[in-house]
Write a protein that holds these residues in place. Structure first.
Motif, mmCIF file in Angstrom:
data_model
loop_
_atom_site.group_PDB
_atom_site.id
_atom_site.type_symbol
_atom_site.label_atom_id
_atom_site.label_comp_id
_atom_site.label_asym_id
_atom_site.label_seq_id
_atom_site.Cartn_x
_atom_site.Cartn_y
_atom_site.Cartn_z
ATOM 1 N N ILE A 14 0.873 -1.175 0.000
ATOM 2 C CA ILE A 14 0.000 0.000 0.000
ATOM 3 C C ILE A 14 0.908 1.222 0.000
ATOM 4 N N PHE A 15 0.727 2.081 -0.989
ATOM 5 C CA PHE A 15 1.504 3.312 -1.082
ATOM 6 C C PHE A 15 0.850 4.397 -0.232
ATOM 7 N N PRO A 16 1.611 5.388 0.207
ATOM 8 C CA PRO A 16 1.023 6.495 0.976
ATOM 9 C C PRO A 16 -0.029 7.239 0.154
ATOM 10 N N TYR A 17 -1.006 7.778 0.852
ATOM 11 C CA TYR A 17 -2.060 8.587 0.247
ATOM 12 C C TYR A 17 -1.435 9.714 -0.578
ATOM 13 N N ASN A 18 -2.007 9.970 -1.745
ATOM 14 C CA ASN A 18 -1.541 11.038 -2.627
ATOM 15 C C ASN A 18 -2.737 11.933 -2.943
ATOM 16 N N ASP A 19 -2.622 13.234 -2.712
ATOM 17 C CA ASP A 19 -3.772 14.116 -2.932
ATOM 18 C C ASP A 19 -3.801 14.764 -4.306
ATOM 19 N N ASN A 20 -2.966 14.318 -5.226
ATOM 20 C CA ASN A 20 -2.964 14.869 -6.583
ATOM 21 C C ASN A 20 -3.028 13.724 -7.583
ATOM 22 N N PRO A 21 -4.081 13.578 -8.362
ATOM 23 C CA PRO A 21 -5.211 14.486 -8.552
ATOM 24 C C PRO A 21 -6.216 14.392 -7.401
ATOM 25 N N ARG A 22 -6.948 15.487 -7.227
ATOM 26 C CA ARG A 22 -7.992 15.568 -6.206
ATOM 27 C C ARG A 22 -9.125 14.620 -6.574
ATOM 28 N N PRO A 23 -9.836 13.992 -5.706
ATOM 29 C CA PRO A 23 -9.830 14.175 -4.269
ATOM 30 C C PRO A 23 -8.742 13.372 -3.562
ATOM 31 N N GLY A 24 -7.859 12.787 -4.284
ATOM 32 C CA GLY A 24 -6.793 11.994 -3.696
ATOM 33 C C GLY A 24 -7.060 10.510 -3.872
ATOM 34 N N TYR A 25 -6.015 9.734 -3.713
ATOM 35 C CA TYR A 25 -6.130 8.297 -3.935
ATOM 36 C C TYR A 25 -5.021 7.573 -3.185
ATOM 37 N N THR A 26 -5.185 6.267 -3.087
ATOM 38 C CA THR A 26 -4.174 5.385 -2.527
ATOM 39 C C THR A 26 -3.913 4.296 -3.545
ATOM 40 N N ASP A 27 -2.640 4.048 -3.839
ATOM 41 C CA ASP A 27 -2.232 2.999 -4.776
ATOM 42 C C ASP A 27 -1.933 1.702 -4.034
ATOM 43 N N ALA A 66 -1.233 -3.144 -10.446
ATOM 44 C CA ALA A 66 -1.465 -1.953 -9.631
ATOM 45 C C ALA A 66 -2.912 -1.506 -9.818
ATOM 46 N N VAL A 67 -3.534 -1.075 -8.730
ATOM 47 C CA VAL A 67 -4.846 -0.434 -8.765
ATOM 48 C C VAL A 67 -4.809 0.717 -7.770
ATOM 49 N N HIS A 68 -5.813 1.577 -7.831
ATOM 50 C CA HIS A 68 -5.939 2.634 -6.833
ATOM 51 C C HIS A 68 -7.368 2.653 -6.324
ATOM 52 N N GLN A 69 -7.525 3.237 -5.159
ATOM 53 C CA GLN A 69 -8.845 3.505 -4.614
ATOM 54 C C GLN A 69 -8.919 4.994 -4.322
ATOM 55 N N PRO A 70 -10.059 5.617 -4.602
ATOM 56 C CA PRO A 70 -10.221 7.016 -4.216
ATOM 57 C C PRO A 70 -10.120 7.123 -2.691
ATOM 58 N N GLY A 71 -9.465 8.170 -2.238
ATOM 59 C CA GLY A 71 -9.377 8.405 -0.807
ATOM 60 C C GLY A 71 -8.165 7.762 -0.173
ATOM 61 N N GLY A 72 -8.215 7.680 1.133
ATOM 62 C CA GLY A 72 -7.090 7.239 1.951
ATOM 63 C C GLY A 72 -6.654 8.413 2.800
ATOM 64 N N GLY A 73 -5.703 8.200 3.650
ATOM 65 C CA GLY A 73 -5.293 9.292 4.516
ATOM 66 C C GLY A 73 -6.485 9.794 5.312
ATOM 67 N N ARG A 74 -6.742 11.092 5.281
ATOM 68 C CA ARG A 74 -7.893 11.666 5.990
ATOM 69 C C ARG A 74 -9.170 11.594 5.165
ATOM 70 N N ALA A 75 -9.061 11.324 3.893
ATOM 71 C CA ALA A 75 -10.247 11.282 3.017
ATOM 72 C C ALA A 75 -10.764 9.850 2.941
ATOM 73 N N GLN A 76 -11.813 9.565 3.659
ATOM 74 C CA GLN A 76 -12.394 8.225 3.688
ATOM 75 C C GLN A 76 -13.809 8.259 3.131
ATOM 76 N N SER A 77 -14.149 7.268 2.381
ATOM 77 C CA SER A 77 -15.497 7.151 1.845
ATOM 78 C C SER A 77 -16.379 6.389 2.818
ATOM 79 N N THR A 78 -17.652 6.705 2.824
ATOM 80 C CA THR A 78 -18.608 5.933 3.616
ATOM 81 C C THR A 78 -19.164 4.766 2.812
ATOM 82 N N GLN A 79 -18.758 4.654 1.534
ATOM 83 C CA GLN A 79 -19.320 3.631 0.661
ATOM 84 C C GLN A 79 -18.443 2.395 0.521
ATOM 85 N N PHE A 80 -17.174 2.488 0.885
ATOM 86 C CA PHE A 80 -16.296 1.331 0.768
ATOM 87 C C PHE A 80 -15.129 1.485 1.728
#
Length: 180
Positions: free
Chosen positions: A57-70, A89-103
């Protein structure tokens, strides 16, 4: 400073609860928009499906917005399509402080069944291995726990009632049956 942080958190929350679409090769699904009518339609719209385990798991990256985790994933079993390598490799939107309530974010060492698209957005970094995108942002994210599958909370109560708790071999058989 606190006002700026609060505004950024509110903006991220707005993005994750809006109708932001994730465009995929098989069409597009909005994060809070229409879901496929059934499992068969989701399988049919996903060119690649595999059971995977999370290696890195790579550190959260906020660029491009809204950010993602690889994530770097090991392909344990191909259920549909052809994978060029056993790591992807895949990414998920969010990570770090940006968390989704859907997954939930994937976790190191855990196993998942992922329904994937083959054309991820080009702005994500090259990890030196093939990159794919999870179908519909989270629609194709299925966690495995004790040989049973569990769909993301964003799939809705009816979907989860119908498909949660199915055995991994049962879901694999449905996928392989549709892939023929």
């Amino acid at each position: 400073m606190l006002r700026s942080i609060a505004m950024n958190v509110a903006a991220v929350a707005l993005i994750f609860t809006s109708s932001e679409s994730f465009v995929s090769q098989g069409g597009s699904f909005a994060i809070d928009g229409p879901h496929p009518p059934n499992l068969e339609a989701l399988i049919d719209s996903s060119p690649l499906i595999a059971e995977v385990s999370v290696r890195t798991i790579f550190p959260y990256n906020d660029n491009p917005r809204p950010g993602y985790t690889d994530f770097i994933l090991h392909v344990e079993q191909v259920l549909k399509g052809t994978f060029p390598r056993d790591e992807i490799a895949v990414h998920q939107p969010g990570g770090g402080r940006a968390q989704s309530t859907q997954f939930a974010m994937m976790e190191t060492g855990k196993h998942y069944i992922l329904l994937l698209d083959i054309n991820p957005p080009p702005q994500y970094p090259d990890r030196g291995i093939p990159r794919f995108i999870i179908k519909g942002g989270f629609l194709g994210l299925v966690s495995i726990d004790a040989d049973k599958v569990f769909w993301s909370v964003g799939m809705g109560a009816q979907w989860k009632q119908k498909y949660d708790g199915q055995s991994v071999p049962a879901l694999s058989a449905v996928i392989k049956g549709r892939a023929r």
